[in-house]
Design a protein around this motif. Structure first.
Motif, short mmCIF file in Angstrom:
data_model
loop_
_atom_site.label_atom_id
_atom_site.label_comp_id
_atom_site.label_asym_id
_atom_site.label_seq_id
_atom_site.Cartn_x
_atom_site.Cartn_y
_atom_site.Cartn_z
N PHE A 224 0.85 -1.18 0.00
CA PHE A 224 0.00 0.00 0.00
C PHE A 224 0.89 1.23 0.00
CE2 PHE A 224 -2.17 -3.47 2.04
CZ PHE A 224 -3.48 -3.39 1.58
N THR A 225 0.69 2.14 -0.96
CA THR A 225 1.52 3.35 -1.05
C THR A 225 0.65 4.58 -1.27
OG1 THR A 225 1.82 3.01 -3.43
CG2 THR A 225 3.55 2.15 -1.99
N LYS A 226 1.15 5.69 -0.76
CA LYS A 226 0.49 6.99 -0.93
C LYS A 226 1.57 8.05 -0.78
CE LYS A 226 -3.35 9.71 0.91
NZ LYS A 226 -4.42 9.73 1.93
N SER A 227 1.62 8.99 -1.71
CA SER A 227 2.64 10.03 -1.70
C SER A 227 2.65 10.78 -0.37
CB SER A 227 2.38 11.01 -2.84
OG SER A 227 3.36 12.01 -2.86
N GLY A 228 3.83 10.91 0.23
CA GLY A 228 3.99 11.65 1.47
C GLY A 228 3.58 10.89 2.72
N GLU A 229 3.18 9.65 2.57
CA GLU A 229 2.74 8.83 3.71
C GLU A 229 3.60 7.58 3.81
OE1 GLU A 229 0.48 9.79 5.86
OE2 GLU A 229 -0.08 11.57 4.72
N PRO A 230 3.60 6.93 4.99
CA PRO A 230 4.35 5.68 5.12
C PRO A 230 3.79 4.61 4.19
CG PRO A 230 3.40 6.33 7.24
CD PRO A 230 2.92 7.30 6.22
N PHE B 224 3.87 -7.91 8.45
CA PHE B 224 3.86 -6.65 7.72
C PHE B 224 5.03 -5.78 8.16
CE2 PHE B 224 1.28 -6.13 11.46
CZ PHE B 224 1.72 -4.94 11.98
N ASP B 225 5.30 -4.76 7.34
CA ASP B 225 6.27 -3.74 7.74
C ASP B 225 5.78 -2.39 7.24
OD1 ASP B 225 7.40 -3.28 5.02
OD2 ASP B 225 8.32 -5.23 5.30
N ILE B 226 6.22 -1.36 7.93
CA ILE B 226 5.85 0.02 7.61
C ILE B 226 7.15 0.78 7.38
CG2 ILE B 226 4.74 2.12 8.48
CD1 ILE B 226 3.10 0.19 10.34
N THR B 227 7.22 1.51 6.26
CA THR B 227 8.44 2.27 5.97
C THR B 227 8.08 3.70 5.58
OG1 THR B 227 8.41 1.55 3.66
CG2 THR B 227 9.73 0.26 5.17
N ARG B 228 8.96 4.59 5.95
CA ARG B 228 8.85 6.00 5.51
C ARG B 228 9.93 6.23 4.49
NH1 ARG B 228 5.34 9.36 7.90
NH2 ARG B 228 4.66 8.79 9.95
N GLU B 229 9.58 6.89 3.41
CA GLU B 229 10.58 7.15 2.38
C GLU B 229 11.03 8.57 2.40
OE1 GLU B 229 9.76 5.47 -1.39
OE2 GLU B 229 8.79 3.76 -0.48
#
Length: 53
Positions: A27-33, A48-53
């Motif tokens: 799951f991706t969304k610009s500006g969000e984890p 699962f994992d959560i990443t900030r880009e």
């Protein structure tokens, strides 16, 4: 995700793996984890994992 981690996936794009990773959803969304997780047949995340880009 929202209940446990406060991340609302509304508005996120989702991609699904293929073959052996068909139960991997990203799951991706610009500006969000980004959230990547394996989902079982009941629709529950089991890894699962959560990443900030």
């Amino acid at each position: 995700m929202k209940k446990v981690f406060g991340i609302d996936l509304t508005g996120y794009s989702v991609t699904r793996g293929k073959g052996e990773t068909a139960n991997l959803f990203t799951f991706t969304k610009s500006g969000e984890p980004s959230v990547r997780g394996f989902i079982n047949k009941k629709g529950e995340f089991y890894q699962f994992d959560i990443t900030r880009e």
